[in-house]
Enzyme design. Sequence first.
Site, mmCIF file in Angstrom:
data_model
loop_
_atom_site.group_PDB
_atom_site.id
_atom_site.type_symbol
_atom_site.label_atom_id
_atom_site.label_comp_id
_atom_site.label_asym_id
_atom_site.label_seq_id
_atom_site.Cartn_x
_atom_site.Cartn_y
_atom_site.Cartn_z
ATOM 1 N N ASP A 43 -15.881 55.714 47.724
ATOM 2 C CA ASP A 43 -16.732 54.515 47.642
ATOM 3 C C ASP A 43 -17.899 54.653 48.625
ATOM 4 O O ASP A 43 -19.009 54.181 48.358
ATOM 5 C CB ASP A 43 -15.935 53.257 48.006
ATOM 6 C CG ASP A 43 -15.014 52.805 46.870
ATOM 7 O OD1 ASP A 43 -15.290 53.150 45.700
ATOM 8 O OD2 ASP A 43 -14.027 52.107 47.157
ATOM 9 N N LYS A 96 -5.755 49.887 47.722
ATOM 10 C CA LYS A 96 -6.502 50.917 48.459
ATOM 11 C C LYS A 96 -5.943 51.173 49.871
ATOM 12 O O LYS A 96 -5.941 52.305 50.347
ATOM 13 C CB LYS A 96 -7.984 50.550 48.526
ATOM 14 C CG LYS A 96 -8.687 50.675 47.177
ATOM 15 C CD LYS A 96 -10.171 50.442 47.298
ATOM 16 C CE LYS A 96 -10.840 50.543 45.929
ATOM 17 N NZ LYS A 96 -12.286 50.341 45.977
HETATM 18 P P1 NDP Z 1 -11.863 41.726 48.305
HETATM 19 O O1 NDP Z 1 -10.927 40.746 47.676
HETATM 20 O O2 NDP Z 1 -11.342 42.691 49.289
HETATM 21 O O3 NDP Z 1 -13.066 40.908 49.022
HETATM 22 C C1 NDP Z 1 -13.673 39.790 48.397
HETATM 23 C C2 NDP Z 1 -14.844 39.299 49.248
HETATM 24 O O4 NDP Z 1 -15.461 38.203 48.542
HETATM 25 C C3 NDP Z 1 -14.444 38.752 50.618
HETATM 26 O O5 NDP Z 1 -15.472 39.018 51.535
HETATM 27 C C4 NDP Z 1 -14.318 37.249 50.337
HETATM 28 O O6 NDP Z 1 -14.500 36.449 51.487
HETATM 29 C C5 NDP Z 1 -15.481 37.047 49.401
HETATM 30 N N1 NDP Z 1 -15.334 35.838 48.581
HETATM 31 C C6 NDP Z 1 -14.450 35.643 47.574
HETATM 32 N N2 NDP Z 1 -14.610 34.383 47.068
HETATM 33 C C7 NDP Z 1 -15.604 33.800 47.794
HETATM 34 C C8 NDP Z 1 -16.220 32.504 47.749
HETATM 35 N N3 NDP Z 1 -15.838 31.581 46.868
HETATM 36 N N4 NDP Z 1 -17.207 32.249 48.630
HETATM 37 C C9 NDP Z 1 -17.607 33.193 49.533
HETATM 38 N N5 NDP Z 1 -17.057 34.426 49.620
HETATM 39 C C10 NDP Z 1 -16.065 34.734 48.763
HETATM 40 O O7 NDP Z 1 -12.559 42.464 47.070
HETATM 41 P P2 NDP Z 1 -13.338 43.877 47.072
HETATM 42 O O8 NDP Z 1 -14.096 43.974 48.341
HETATM 43 O O9 NDP Z 1 -12.423 44.978 46.723
HETATM 44 O O10 NDP Z 1 -14.317 43.694 45.806
HETATM 45 C C11 NDP Z 1 -15.412 42.806 45.845
HETATM 46 C C12 NDP Z 1 -16.276 43.022 44.616
HETATM 47 O O11 NDP Z 1 -16.808 44.337 44.612
HETATM 48 C C13 NDP Z 1 -15.537 42.894 43.272
HETATM 49 O O12 NDP Z 1 -16.392 42.209 42.372
HETATM 50 C C14 NDP Z 1 -15.358 44.319 42.819
HETATM 51 O O13 NDP Z 1 -15.303 44.431 41.392
HETATM 52 C C15 NDP Z 1 -16.621 44.956 43.346
HETATM 53 N N6 NDP Z 1 -16.476 46.411 43.553
HETATM 54 C C16 NDP Z 1 -17.399 47.244 42.977
HETATM 55 C C17 NDP Z 1 -17.314 48.593 43.157
HETATM 56 C C18 NDP Z 1 -18.323 49.478 42.498
HETATM 57 O O14 NDP Z 1 -18.107 50.704 42.452
HETATM 58 N N7 NDP Z 1 -19.435 48.953 42.017
HETATM 59 C C19 NDP Z 1 -16.255 49.219 43.982
HETATM 60 C C20 NDP Z 1 -15.349 48.254 44.580
HETATM 61 C C21 NDP Z 1 -15.470 46.903 44.355
HETATM 62 P P3 NDP Z 1 -13.229 36.037 52.410
HETATM 63 O O15 NDP Z 1 -13.006 37.197 53.341
HETATM 64 O O16 NDP Z 1 -13.695 34.820 53.107
HETATM 65 O O17 NDP Z 1 -12.082 35.788 51.489
#
Ligand code: NDP
Length: 283
Positions: free
Chosen positions: A110, A74
């Site tokens: 989004d 993105k």
């Molecule tokens: P990113 O990889 O950019 O972000 C992931 C986030 O999850 C970060 O804040 C990360 O924290 C956190 N995280 C991951 N593992 C852990 C853990 N074990 N404990 C605590 N925090 C954790 O992903 P996206 O933001 O792109 O996507 C996130 C979710 O949103 C996905 O499931 C995706 O499928 C969903 N999504 C849904 C959409 C929809 O239209 N419904 C659109 C876009 C996404 P840290 O910064 O500390 O790593």
Amino acid sequence: MVTARAPVRKAGVVGWPVAHSLSPLIHETWAAREGRRITYERIPAAPDDAAFGSAIERLMRDGYKGCNVTLPHKERALALADEASAEARAAGAANMLTFGGRKVIADNSDIAGFAAALEEAGVKPASALILGAGGAARGVAIALRRVCGAARISIINRSADRAIALARLVDGEALDWSSRAAALADADLLVNTTSLGMTGEPPLDLDLEALPRGAAVADIVYSPLETPLLAAARAAGRRAIDGLSMLMHQAAFGYRAWLGNEAVVDADLRARLEAALKARAGA
Ligand code: NDP
């Protein structure tokens, strides 16, 4: 009704991995309703600039109208574009690229997609708590600030530096990951944007007891549709908004830009997507 001689309009979604995207089903459902001849493909592009750039070049050369862009491209999509909407620039990321002549125009649906999901649920939060500060959290936070008019936005993320950066972007406050249960008391909307609760990931460890009675819980994770967080919210008598709502609403913008006119988000579309998710879970 469009005649059989109308040219096939082409679009797709570029990501890595992209094999499980539900976007083709959404666009094909809308096209079938209008009798439009379209193709909407899943287009894998490895997570580097060269692979992404050549995928986009190929689509332009082959007459595609545009494409959706998903993880991990993105930010790359915004960087590659010749022009970008205010929303894409604000989010620092694009989930839509439209090909206009030789130009690539970036947009971010989004933001409007999440706002529409809240509107559909009748939720107008004054005070929102966002868990997570990744790519999707940016769209959610901007929607809450710019579209939904939330007066107070708190952000909690495992990595504090990302929470602080996002809080700065939307004039919100960053709180410590360890304070997430206590922070619920001030929220009338809780949004999970972390990947916790996704199939294959651990659930989000959070007791909703402190969340006010009238508050709502949104989880943008949609696989599974009923995440442990949403199940807990319903069990505790709170309103629950699942990730399919945002997914369907964000898709409508691409469909109207590239493929057709009518992109209605309704119970029939939801039922098709739920069936696809169920079939996948049972496979
Ligand atoms: P990113 O990889 O950019 O972000 C992931 C986030 O999850 C970060 O804040 C990360 O924290 C956190 N995280 C991951 N593992 C852990 C853990 N074990 N404990 C605590 N925090 C954790 O992903 P996206 O933001 O792109 O996507 C996130 C979710 O949103 C996905 O499931 C995706 O499928 C969903 N999504 C849904 C959409 C929809 O239209 N419904 C659109 C876009 C996404 P840290 O910064 O500390 O790593």
